[in-house]
Design an enzyme around this catalytic site. Sequence first.
Site, PDB file in Angstrom:
ATOM      1  N   ASP A 124     -17.247   7.139  -1.692  1.00 54.22           N
ATOM      2  CA  ASP A 124     -16.128   7.025  -1.287  1.00 54.22           C
ATOM      3  C   ASP A 124     -15.844   8.343  -0.589  1.00 54.22           C
ATOM      4  O   ASP A 124     -16.255   9.128  -0.965  1.00 54.22           O
ATOM      5  CB  ASP A 124     -14.908   6.527  -2.087  1.00 54.22           C
ATOM      6  CG  ASP A 124     -13.653   6.114  -1.259  1.00 54.22           C
ATOM      7  OD1 ASP A 124     -13.476   6.052  -0.300  1.00 54.22           O
ATOM      8  OD2 ASP A 124     -12.507   6.334  -2.203  1.00 54.22           O
ATOM      9  N   GLN A 138      -9.907  -3.857  -3.928  1.00 56.20           N
ATOM     10  CA  GLN A 138     -11.288  -3.173  -3.700  1.00 56.20           C
ATOM     11  C   GLN A 138     -12.138  -3.552  -4.931  1.00 56.20           C
ATOM     12  O   GLN A 138     -13.220  -4.218  -4.665  1.00 56.20           O
ATOM     13  CB  GLN A 138     -11.182  -1.786  -3.293  1.00 56.20           C
ATOM     14  CG  GLN A 138     -12.498  -1.184  -2.938  1.00 56.20           C
ATOM     15  CD  GLN A 138     -13.079  -1.691  -1.532  1.00 56.20           C
ATOM     16  OE1 GLN A 138     -12.134  -1.673  -0.650  1.00 56.20           O
ATOM     17  NE2 GLN A 138     -14.057  -2.523  -1.400  1.00 56.20           N
ATOM     18  N   ARG A 155     -13.694  -8.817   0.773  1.00 55.09           N
ATOM     19  CA  ARG A 155     -12.137  -8.416   0.630  1.00 55.09           C
ATOM     20  C   ARG A 155     -11.492  -9.699   1.067  1.00 55.09           C
ATOM     21  O   ARG A 155     -10.546 -10.101   0.316  1.00 55.09           O
ATOM     22  CB  ARG A 155     -11.836  -7.489   1.683  1.00 55.09           C
ATOM     23  CG  ARG A 155     -12.071  -5.846   1.242  1.00 55.09           C
ATOM     24  CD  ARG A 155     -11.569  -5.402  -0.250  1.00 55.09           C
ATOM     25  NE  ARG A 155     -10.195  -5.319  -0.216  1.00 55.09           N
ATOM     26  CZ  ARG A 155      -9.386  -4.332   0.463  1.00 55.09           C
ATOM     27  NH1 ARG A 155      -9.992  -3.195   0.695  1.00 55.09           N
ATOM     28  NH2 ARG A 155      -8.185  -4.323   0.096  1.00 55.09           N
ATOM     29  N   ARG A 157       0.961  -1.070  -0.027  1.00 58.01           N
ATOM     30  CA  ARG A 157      -0.002  -0.023   0.099  1.00 58.01           C
ATOM     31  C   ARG A 157       0.932   1.427   0.072  1.00 58.01           C
ATOM     32  O   ARG A 157       1.685   1.411   1.035  1.00 58.01           O
ATOM     33  CB  ARG A 157      -0.814  -0.263   1.181  1.00 58.01           C
ATOM     34  CG  ARG A 157      -1.722   1.264   1.455  1.00 58.01           C
ATOM     35  CD  ARG A 157      -2.660   1.324   2.495  1.00 58.01           C
ATOM     36  NE  ARG A 157      -3.949   0.748   1.900  1.00 58.01           N
ATOM     37  CZ  ARG A 157      -5.098   0.664   2.132  1.00 58.01           C
ATOM     38  NH1 ARG A 157      -5.419   1.415   3.347  1.00 58.01           N
ATOM     39  NH2 ARG A 157      -6.067  -0.073   1.518  1.00 58.01           N
ATOM     40  N   CYS A 203     -16.168   1.602  -0.141  1.00 59.35           N
ATOM     41  CA  CYS A 203     -15.184   0.702   0.162  1.00 59.35           C
ATOM     42  C   CYS A 203     -14.664   0.897   1.643  1.00 59.35           C
ATOM     43  O   CYS A 203     -14.305  -0.135   2.393  1.00 59.35           O
ATOM     44  CB  CYS A 203     -14.044   1.148  -0.677  1.00 59.35           C
ATOM     45  SG  CYS A 203     -13.583   2.941  -0.360  1.00 59.35           S
ATOM     46  N   HIS A 241      -7.101   1.083  -6.758  1.00 57.15           N
ATOM     47  CA  HIS A 241      -7.504   0.006  -5.542  1.00 57.15           C
ATOM     48  C   HIS A 241      -7.767  -1.017  -6.014  1.00 57.15           C
ATOM     49  O   HIS A 241      -8.981  -1.470  -5.988  1.00 57.15           O
ATOM     50  CB  HIS A 241      -8.265   0.840  -4.713  1.00 57.15           C
ATOM     51  CG  HIS A 241      -8.175   0.283  -3.354  1.00 57.15           C
ATOM     52  ND1 HIS A 241      -7.524  -1.005  -2.858  1.00 57.15           N
ATOM     53  CD2 HIS A 241      -8.916   0.401  -2.075  1.00 57.15           C
ATOM     54  CE1 HIS A 241      -7.768  -1.217  -1.621  1.00 57.15           C
ATOM     55  NE2 HIS A 241      -8.562  -0.186  -1.126  1.00 57.15           N
TER      56      HIS A 241
HETATM   57  N1   CP Z   1     -11.248  -0.374   1.844  1.00 57.00           N
HETATM   58  C1   CP Z   1     -10.115  -0.487   2.160  1.00 57.00           C
HETATM   59  O1   CP Z   1      -9.024  -0.677   1.614  1.00 57.00           O
HETATM   60  O2   CP Z   1     -10.096  -0.283   3.592  1.00 57.00           O
HETATM   61  P1   CP Z   1      -8.606   0.017   4.440  1.00 57.00           P
HETATM   62  O3   CP Z   1      -7.875   1.333   3.996  1.00 57.00           O
HETATM   63  O4   CP Z   1      -8.979  -0.131   5.869  1.00 57.00           O
HETATM   64  O5   CP Z   1      -7.669  -0.942   4.150  1.00 57.00           O
HETATM   65  N1  NVA Z   2      -9.849   6.593  -1.628  1.00 60.01           N
HETATM   66  C1  NVA Z   2      -9.492   6.141  -0.252  1.00 60.01           C
HETATM   67  C2  NVA Z   2      -9.690   4.804  -0.106  1.00 60.01           C
HETATM   68  C3  NVA Z   2      -9.530   4.245   1.264  1.00 60.01           C
HETATM   69  C4  NVA Z   2      -9.470   2.634   1.237  1.00 60.01           C
HETATM   70  C5  NVA Z   2      -8.208   6.584   0.031  1.00 60.01           C
HETATM   71  O1  NVA Z   2      -7.287   6.326  -0.810  1.00 60.01           O
HETATM   72  O2  NVA Z   2      -7.957   6.863   1.214  1.00 60.01           O
END
Ligand code: CP
Ligand code: NVA
Length: 302
Positions: free
Chosen positions: A214, A132, A282, A102, A254, A129
């Site tokens: 989101d 997701q 997930r 990440r 999400c 993502h």
């Molecule tokens: N939706 C998602 O990726 O959640 P987290 O940021 O908690 O991993």
């Molecule tokens: N768009 C959000 C998604 C979190 C899962 C972010 O990048 O923070």
Amino acid sequence: MRHFLELSDWSASDLWDLLHLAVRLKTEWQAGGNKPILAGKILGMIFQKPSLRTRVSFEVGMHHLGGHAIMLGPDEIGLGKRESIADVARVMSGYVDGIMARVFAHEHVTELARWASVPVINGLSDDHHPCQALADLLTIYERCGQLEGLKLAFVGDGNNVAASLLQAAQKLGMHFAIATPEGYELPNAATLPGIIATDNPRLAVADADIVYTDTWVSMGQEAQSGERETVFAPYQVNDDLLRSAKPGALVMHCLPAHRGQEITDAVADGSQSVIFPQAHNRLHAQKALLVALLTQSTETAV
Ligand code: CP
Ligand code: NVA
């Protein structure tokens, strides 16, 4: 070496193989547990940003499949700071069987993949993502029994989640509409054939089978929160907006949700919301991904 950096890197047929494997793994798990298909396999998880769902679902998924996951938080390996991404990728490739990362810049995950000799999974970058979106496809398929021909409407910021959902919709024959304020559009969406890109939430949501939103402030954009909360206020998914969608349309998010901002409590907790089954999927979708990448096959005994 096969990676999972963007959903569009995989063919529709490969994505369907993943979804069908996810369904089989979920059924098997619900019936008492998964077989240890990934016994002895180790997943290295690099996090430059916080996480609940991604971190827990990957770690639990590896555990259910007989493998193990190692968490490397933002202060541990200093990806690209303490050590170059190329060196991190080459060192980790000698220890682990797969890397999930990440990151902020999407280039960080492509750079990892370039140098790693094990599969790399994008666990969220500023631009995409895909994990997701894969889990979301599973949720929609479970609830609607099909994907092709459904209309998915995204309301809010043209962000990483929206980008991966657009790719998912394009790959699997869904109609995609997105409503974003001016200046926050999803890059290139307006130029793509068959995509509705508008600044009008009602237009995007009209007749939709799925209404998705989101956060207005993604990780790394915290300094812009005041400005974003003002600009995005007309883009809230609430009961009034939901009435423009098909009766019974699914509501998806999400998570994490900022209740009272992009979604109201009434909608998030209402009868059309699938946000928690969506989060739970997930686990199941990523198990399929892990099996496919760490064994290089979706033809398992499951
Ligand atoms: N939706 C998602 O990726 O959640 P987290 O940021 O908690 O991993
Ligand atoms: N768009 C959000 C998604 C979190 C899962 C972010 O990048 O923070």
